[in-house]
Enzyme design. Structure first.
Site, PDB file in Angstrom:
ATOM      1  N   SER A 140       0.842  -1.190   0.000  1.00 26.25           N
ATOM      2  CA  SER A 140       0.000   0.000   0.000  1.00 26.25           C
ATOM      3  C   SER A 140       0.877   1.239   0.000  1.00 26.25           C
ATOM      4  O   SER A 140       2.070   1.181   0.335  1.00 26.25           O
ATOM      5  CB  SER A 140      -0.901   0.002   1.245  1.00 26.25           C
ATOM      6  OG  SER A 140      -1.510   1.250   1.448  1.00 26.25           O
ATOM      7  N   TYR A 152      -2.395  -1.336  10.415  1.00 25.60           N
ATOM      8  CA  TYR A 152      -2.355  -1.703   9.004  1.00 25.60           C
ATOM      9  C   TYR A 152      -1.134  -1.077   8.334  1.00 25.60           C
ATOM     10  O   TYR A 152      -0.413  -1.744   7.579  1.00 25.60           O
ATOM     11  CB  TYR A 152      -3.640  -1.224   8.336  1.00 25.60           C
ATOM     12  CG  TYR A 152      -3.730  -1.509   6.852  1.00 25.60           C
ATOM     13  CD1 TYR A 152      -4.063  -2.778   6.393  1.00 25.60           C
ATOM     14  CD2 TYR A 152      -3.519  -0.503   5.918  1.00 25.60           C
ATOM     15  CE1 TYR A 152      -4.172  -3.045   5.043  1.00 25.60           C
ATOM     16  CE2 TYR A 152      -3.622  -0.756   4.559  1.00 25.60           C
ATOM     17  CZ  TYR A 152      -3.947  -2.034   4.124  1.00 25.60           C
ATOM     18  OH  TYR A 152      -4.041  -2.293   2.780  1.00 25.60           O
TER      19      TYR A 152
END
Length: 255
Positions: A140, A152
């Site tokens: 990401s 995350y």
């Protein structure tokens, strides 16, 4: 790397980016296997993807992974691309003592990082048997600059580091190529809590991936991930501010 006539595993392939990858790759005449935790979603995906094999499997559970690996070795001995797309994200306040930040971060780290290592390790022997093979880890933009999802973000930063190490190690011992797909904010149900409606389409991410795979571009920075990355290289502080300003604007727009 060839983009047709491959046998491809996509974890977390029943929705979002994984589903769009499966659609595009099957259109390119690849044999595709998708996994997911939710049987109903897998069945819905199967309707859209009649030539795709679906296997209910949770990458975070060892027994599921062992069963998946056994099936792949038995039924798909020509497996040559593994796309580690399954992920888990939780939105919580890391400053709140009652938020169980430790437990939630441990869950995210296990799914997004450690589970990738386990699956790759178990599938390396079959990949090494192929004339051309690849591992694709989906990280990401937050691998470079963290956003609202603290656990995350940390798990994707760990995955980015691991991917670089794996690429170097396999280049010395095999012909396996290691790619990293780095999407920005994407318009999926997965990212809806942080304003995903303002992100790019999952289809755009899939198209960027296939184009980069064909060119052997190992770090695939999609959309504004490239801009944030370049800003990060010149000024990490400015990149952090830009990343979180965009997030705040997205959340305001959706409130």
């Amino acid at each position: 790397m060839k983009t047709t006539k491959n046998t491809i595993l996509i974890t977390g392939g029943s929705a979002g980016i994984g589903l769009e990858l499966a659609k595009l790759l099957t259109q390119n005449h690849n044999k595709v296997i998708i996994t997911g935790r939710n049987q109903e979603r897998l069945q819905q995906a199967a309707i859209q993807l009649p030539n795709v094999t679906t296997i209910a499997s949770d990458v975070s559970k060892e027994a599921d992974v062992n069963n998946l690996v056994n099936t792949l070795y038995t039924d798909f001995p020509d497996l040559n691309i593994v796309i580690n797309n399954a992920g888990h994200a939780l939105l919580y306040d890391i400053t709140n003592p009652t938020a169980n930040a430790f437990g939630k971060a441990a869950d995210e780290m296990h799914t997004n990082y450690l589970s990738v290592i386990r699956l790759n390790e178990k599938l390396l022997p079959i990949l090494k048997n192929q004339p051309e093979a690849a591992i694709v880890n989906v990280s990401s933009i937050v691998a470079f600059v963290p956003g609202a999802l603290a656990g995350y973000s940390a798990s994707k930063a760990a995955l980015h580091s691991y991917t670089q190490s794996l690429r170097m190690a396999l280049a010395e011992t095999s012909a396996i190529k290691v790619f990293e797909l780095m999407p920005p904010l994407v318009d999926t149900e997965f990212s809806r809590p942080i304003g995903g409606q303002n992100g790019i389409s999952a289809r755009a991410v899939a198209e960027a991936f296939v184009n980069a795979l064909e060119k052997n571009e190992y770090e695939i920075r999609v959309g504004n991930t490239e801009q944030i990355y370049q800003l990060f290289r010149s000024s990490p502080e400015a990149a952090l501010q830009a990343m979180n300003k965009s997030r705040e604007q997205a959340q305001t727009h959706n409130s």
